[in-house]
Enzyme design. Structure first.
Site, PDB file in Angstrom:
ATOM      1  N   GLY A  18     130.652  85.742 -20.831  1.00  0.00           N
ATOM      2  CA  GLY A  18     130.217  86.931 -21.550  1.00  0.00           C
ATOM      3  C   GLY A  18     130.791  88.158 -21.229  1.00  0.00           C
ATOM      4  N   GLY A  20     134.046  88.633 -20.334  1.00  0.00           N
ATOM      5  CA  GLY A  20     135.400  88.288 -20.547  1.00  0.00           C
ATOM      6  C   GLY A  20     135.823  89.160 -21.996  1.00  0.00           C
ATOM      7  N   ASP A  21     137.471  89.260 -21.777  1.00  0.00           N
ATOM      8  CA  ASP A  21     138.016  89.902 -22.917  1.00  0.00           C
ATOM      9  C   ASP A  21     137.619  89.342 -24.407  1.00  0.00           C
ATOM     10  OD1 ASP A  21     140.298  91.619 -23.837  1.00  0.00           O
ATOM     11  OD2 ASP A  21     140.849  89.827 -24.666  1.00  0.00           O
ATOM     12  N   ALA A  23     134.753  87.959 -25.584  1.00  0.00           N
ATOM     13  CA  ALA A  23     133.523  88.279 -25.510  1.00  0.00           C
ATOM     14  C   ALA A  23     133.632  89.739 -25.975  1.00  0.00           C
ATOM     15  CB  ALA A  23     132.847  87.716 -24.387  1.00  0.00           C
ATOM     16  N   LYS A 148     140.819  78.057 -27.566  1.00  0.00           N
ATOM     17  CA  LYS A 148     142.078  77.506 -27.615  1.00  0.00           C
ATOM     18  C   LYS A 148     142.718  78.329 -26.246  1.00  0.00           C
ATOM     19  CE  LYS A 148     145.681  80.732 -28.814  1.00  0.00           C
ATOM     20  NZ  LYS A 148     146.878  81.222 -29.660  1.00  0.00           N
ATOM     21  N   ASP A 177     139.822  77.378 -34.376  1.00  0.00           N
ATOM     22  CA  ASP A 177     140.948  78.173 -34.622  1.00  0.00           C
ATOM     23  C   ASP A 177     140.599  79.360 -35.378  1.00  0.00           C
ATOM     24  OD1 ASP A 177     143.334  78.891 -35.556  1.00  0.00           O
ATOM     25  OD2 ASP A 177     144.392  77.095 -34.999  1.00  0.00           O
ATOM     26  N   HIS A 178     140.738  80.416 -34.797  1.00  0.00           N
ATOM     27  CA  HIS A 178     140.137  81.407 -35.728  1.00  0.00           C
ATOM     28  C   HIS A 178     140.870  81.650 -36.895  1.00  0.00           C
ATOM     29  CE1 HIS A 178     143.034  84.103 -33.301  1.00  0.00           C
ATOM     30  NE2 HIS A 178     143.263  84.766 -34.567  1.00  0.00           N
ATOM     31  N   LYS A 182     139.476  82.909 -41.362  1.00  0.00           N
ATOM     32  CA  LYS A 182     140.051  84.102 -42.028  1.00  0.00           C
ATOM     33  C   LYS A 182     139.686  83.819 -43.606  1.00  0.00           C
ATOM     34  CE  LYS A 182     143.676  85.382 -39.165  1.00  0.00           C
ATOM     35  NZ  LYS A 182     143.343  87.068 -38.732  1.00  0.00           N
ATOM     36  N   HIS A 240     147.713  77.669 -34.814  1.00  0.00           N
ATOM     37  CA  HIS A 240     147.437  78.321 -36.231  1.00  0.00           C
ATOM     38  C   HIS A 240     148.655  77.872 -37.287  1.00  0.00           C
ATOM     39  CE1 HIS A 240     144.988  80.640 -33.274  1.00  0.00           C
ATOM     40  NE2 HIS A 240     145.912  81.078 -32.633  1.00  0.00           N
TER      41      HIS A 240
HETATM   42  P1  NAP Z   1     139.035  86.538 -19.551  1.00  0.00           P
HETATM   43  O1  NAP Z   1     139.011  88.058 -19.981  1.00  0.00           O
HETATM   44  O2  NAP Z   1     139.858  86.468 -18.152  1.00  0.00           O
HETATM   45  O3  NAP Z   1     137.478  86.064 -19.358  1.00  0.00           O
HETATM   46  C1  NAP Z   1     137.138  85.071 -18.412  1.00  0.00           C
HETATM   47  C2  NAP Z   1     135.620  85.001 -18.523  1.00  0.00           C
HETATM   48  O4  NAP Z   1     135.315  83.872 -17.763  1.00  0.00           O
HETATM   49  C3  NAP Z   1     134.993  86.157 -17.517  1.00  0.00           C
HETATM   50  O5  NAP Z   1     133.663  86.456 -18.344  1.00  0.00           O
HETATM   51  C4  NAP Z   1     134.723  85.606 -16.399  1.00  0.00           C
HETATM   52  O6  NAP Z   1     133.799  86.396 -15.722  1.00  0.00           O
HETATM   53  C5  NAP Z   1     134.317  84.184 -16.599  1.00  0.00           C
HETATM   54  N1  NAP Z   1     134.466  83.250 -15.558  1.00  0.00           N
HETATM   55  C6  NAP Z   1     135.732  82.973 -14.803  1.00  0.00           C
HETATM   56  N2  NAP Z   1     135.382  82.012 -13.850  1.00  0.00           N
HETATM   57  C7  NAP Z   1     134.230  81.547 -14.100  1.00  0.00           C
HETATM   58  C8  NAP Z   1     133.341  80.601 -13.447  1.00  0.00           C
HETATM   59  N3  NAP Z   1     133.640  80.062 -12.434  1.00  0.00           N
HETATM   60  N4  NAP Z   1     131.890  80.418 -13.826  1.00  0.00           N
HETATM   61  C9  NAP Z   1     131.585  81.291 -14.930  1.00  0.00           C
HETATM   62  N5  NAP Z   1     132.249  82.229 -15.591  1.00  0.00           N
HETATM   63  C10 NAP Z   1     133.506  82.166 -15.154  1.00  0.00           C
HETATM   64  O7  NAP Z   1     139.390  85.851 -20.620  1.00  0.00           O
HETATM   65  P2  NAP Z   1     139.168  85.692 -22.087  1.00  0.00           P
HETATM   66  O8  NAP Z   1     140.713  86.507 -22.554  1.00  0.00           O
HETATM   67  O9  NAP Z   1     137.851  86.357 -22.601  1.00  0.00           O
HETATM   68  O10 NAP Z   1     139.644  84.355 -22.597  1.00  0.00           O
HETATM   69  C11 NAP Z   1     138.428  83.361 -22.780  1.00  0.00           C
HETATM   70  C12 NAP Z   1     138.992  82.102 -23.342  1.00  0.00           C
HETATM   71  O11 NAP Z   1     139.316  82.565 -24.701  1.00  0.00           O
HETATM   72  C13 NAP Z   1     140.293  81.431 -22.722  1.00  0.00           C
HETATM   73  O12 NAP Z   1     140.046  80.223 -22.979  1.00  0.00           O
HETATM   74  C14 NAP Z   1     141.336  81.863 -23.869  1.00  0.00           C
HETATM   75  O13 NAP Z   1     142.408  81.208 -23.766  1.00  0.00           O
HETATM   76  C15 NAP Z   1     140.861  82.136 -25.080  1.00  0.00           C
HETATM   77  N6  NAP Z   1     141.163  82.892 -25.955  1.00  0.00           N
HETATM   78  C16 NAP Z   1     141.184  84.466 -25.591  1.00  0.00           C
HETATM   79  C17 NAP Z   1     141.790  85.296 -26.445  1.00  0.00           C
HETATM   80  C18 NAP Z   1     141.631  86.641 -26.494  1.00  0.00           C
HETATM   81  O14 NAP Z   1     142.136  87.387 -27.195  1.00  0.00           O
HETATM   82  N7  NAP Z   1     141.260  87.109 -25.345  1.00  0.00           N
HETATM   83  C19 NAP Z   1     142.386  84.813 -27.921  1.00  0.00           C
HETATM   84  C20 NAP Z   1     142.044  83.304 -27.962  1.00  0.00           C
HETATM   85  C21 NAP Z   1     141.848  82.510 -27.224  1.00  0.00           C
HETATM   86  P3  NAP Z   1     133.486  86.355 -14.162  1.00  0.00           P
HETATM   87  O15 NAP Z   1     134.767  86.438 -13.510  1.00  0.00           O
HETATM   88  O16 NAP Z   1     132.120  87.459 -13.892  1.00  0.00           O
HETATM   89  O17 NAP Z   1     132.723  84.889 -13.767  1.00  0.00           O
END
Ligand code: NAP
Length: 484
Positions: A18, A20-21, A23, A148, A177-178, A182, A240
């Site tokens: 929650g 993370g990027d 979210a 993904k 798969d976002h 769309k 995609h």
């Molecule tokens: P991110 O910014 O690195 O965020 C990761 C999240 O996971 C953080 O909230 C982190 O918070 C938490 N986390 C890490 N280790 C944890 C643990 N052991 N227990 C509980 N929480 C933990 O990653 P993201 O970019 O949001 O991506 C998340 C997922 O979405 C990935 O599978 C990625 O492939 C997918 N995705 C992302 C995007 C995008 O645009 N960002 C697009 C498509 C798919 P803490 O460090 O506080 O624990």
């Protein structure tokens, strides 16, 4: 046109990751917009869960900051913002340990729909599923949403499917798969199966070829480490572009129901021919001026990973035999443009003579920018001078057609999360679909892994390597222009 918003039932949605990027940029802003539109009952809860040590109010501050950054200003009013923040809770939790799980269980109400969004690294998907089960939060009504990448090859996808299946039924698993969320992608189904106009022509007798392009202007950005282990094939094509291909190529399902639609998509994937080596062009961007090269972006001395790929795909079935589908995706290209173009064949005979000119009908389905559709039709050039033919677009941009203020053009994530709450899996990938897509992708990746052949270089701001244009040129076709 007035938007018709059908409220969902009250729910508890836990977002693992929650903080993370994803979210911050997509999930929370999308939920806020659904709340503001009146779709989300005030008795719902959104529970952020991550390791960071925050209390509810500190997390609400983070959510407020994310909404201010990622929601359009004219949709951010104080009443909606505060109302939405009232739904927010936070639990500090470790997916790999026992910290926080009892607290989470206390937040999740048994008489509400409960959904868990796995917005964390894929290595945590299995541990999360196991702990949800171990801490008694995996009953028959629980839904899990999985981001993904879903595996990096057939074997790892199978393994992940097996792990999730130990604790959840397939009907509880929502693989996102976002692209499927769309508006235009769903409109592709409305177009094909809601009109009599197109379906009779939707086959190799009338369609010369189809192009699917997803062009990005950005480089690999901060995701260099992940991207260099994946490349465009794994990052974009296996999921995609494959999903878009399925919706274009599948047979009409008997009804718009999750399994009927996904059965037809699965058949389409299984009908794909293996791709021949000369039907693949891989590229890697070079640097130019102050724009760093791929190697600089991923901080590597050398890499054979592709940041661009173009493929010719053949489908062995009665509908499509002889009509190729060309797929193309890449980073640091000329413009950000995603579209599907269905290029129809020439009229069988021109009654106007060679000097009138000839144009093909092209149906273009735009995913971004400006979601919409254009049908190129041939008309007479106005004015005197005899019969000369020109191509004019019948254009429909959804935001304009539906009214700019209308909330019907929603972001993919918000639509998909609401579908999870409604329990509708139609726009989510089934486990066997994902495996079939990897089964088709794996031999292609293995073939170039075994040769050490380098991707062709291409300049940033271009349309990819010249060899990609040549691939179509050899067949008297050309890519549609990627326009700035
Ligand atoms: P991110 O910014 O690195 O965020 C990761 C999240 O996971 C953080 O909230 C982190 O918070 C938490 N986390 C890490 N280790 C944890 C643990 N052991 N227990 C509980 N929480 C933990 O990653 P993201 O970019 O949001 O991506 C998340 C997922 O979405 C990935 O599978 C990625 O492939 C997918 N995705 C992302 C995007 C995008 O645009 N960002 C697009 C498509 C798919 P803490 O460090 O506080 O624990």
């Amino acid at each position: 046109m007035v938007s018709r918003v059908i409220p969902v039932d009250p729910f508890d949605l836990t977002i693992f990751g929650g903080t993370g990027d994803l979210a911050r940029r997509k999930i929370l802003p999308g939920l806020y917009r659904r709340f503001r539109s009146g779709q989300m009952p005030e008795d719902s809860r959104i529970i952020g869960a991550a390791r960071s040590d925050l209390d509810d109010n500190q997390y609400r501050d983070e959510v407020r900051a994310a909404l201010k950054e990622f929601v359009d200003r004219d949709r951010l009013d104080d009443a909606s913002l505060e109302g939405f923040l009232d739904l927010i809770r936070y639990v500090s939790i470790d997916a790999m340990g026992d910290a926080g799980w009892k607290e989470l269980k206390a937040h999740v109400r048994p008489d509400h729909i409960s959904a868990f969004y796995f917005s964390v690294a894929p290595s945590l998907f299995g541990p999360l599923a196991e702990r949800l089960h171990a801490y008694g939060m995996a009953d028959q009504s629980t839904r899990i949403v999985v981001e993904k990448p879903f595996g990096r090859d057939l074997e790892s996808a199978r393994e992940l499917n097996r792990t999730l299946a130990e604790h959840f039924d397939e009907t509880q698993i929502y693989r996102i798969d976002h692209y499927l969320g769309k508006e235009t992608v769903q409109n592709l189904m409305a177009l094909r199966f809601g009109n009599v106009l197109f379906e009779p022509l939707w086959n190799s007798q009338y369609v010369d070829h189809i192009q699917i392009t997803v062009a990005e202007t950005v480089g690999v950005g901060g995701r260099g480490g992940y991207y260099d282990r994946s490349g465009a094939m794994r990052d974009m094509v296996q999921n995609h572009l494959m999903q878009l291909l399925c919706l274009i190529a599948m047979e009409p399902p008997s009804q718009f129901d999750p399994d009927a639609v996904r059965d037809e998509k699965l058949k389409a994937i299984r009908a794909l021919d293996p791709v021949k080596p000369d039907s693949i062009v891989r590229g890697q961007y070079t640097g130019k001026g102050s724009t760093p090269s791929y190697l600089e972006d991923v901080e590597a001395e050398e890499s054979n990973t592709e940041s661009f790929i173009a493929l010719k795909v053949n489908i062995s079935n009665w509908r499509w035999a002889g009509t190729p589908i060309y797929l193309r995706t890449g980073k640091r290209l000329k413009a950000r443009q995603s579209e599907i173009a269905v290029v129809f064949k020439d009229a069988p005979h021109s009654i106007f003579g060679a000097e009138a000119g000839r144009h093909r009908n092209i149906l273009t389905i735009r995913l971004q920018p400006n979601e919409g559709m254009t049908l190129g039709v041939t008309i007479k050039e106005p004015g005197p001078g005899g019969m000369r033919l020109i191509d004019v677009p019948l254009d429909m941009t959804f935001a304009e057609a539906l009214g700019a203020e209308n909330d019907q053009v929603t972001d993919a994530y918000e639509r998909l999360v609401m579908d999870v709450i409604r329990g509708n899996q139609t726009l989510f990938m089934r486990g066997d679909e994902v495996e079939a897509a990897w089964a088709w992708t794996d031999p292609i990746i293995e073939s170039w892994d075994s040769t050490d052949r380098k991707p062709f270089p291409y300049e940033p701001g271009s349309s990819g390597p010249e060899e990609s244009a040549m691939m179509l040129h050899r067949e008297n076709r050309r890519w549609r222009e990627i326009r700035e």
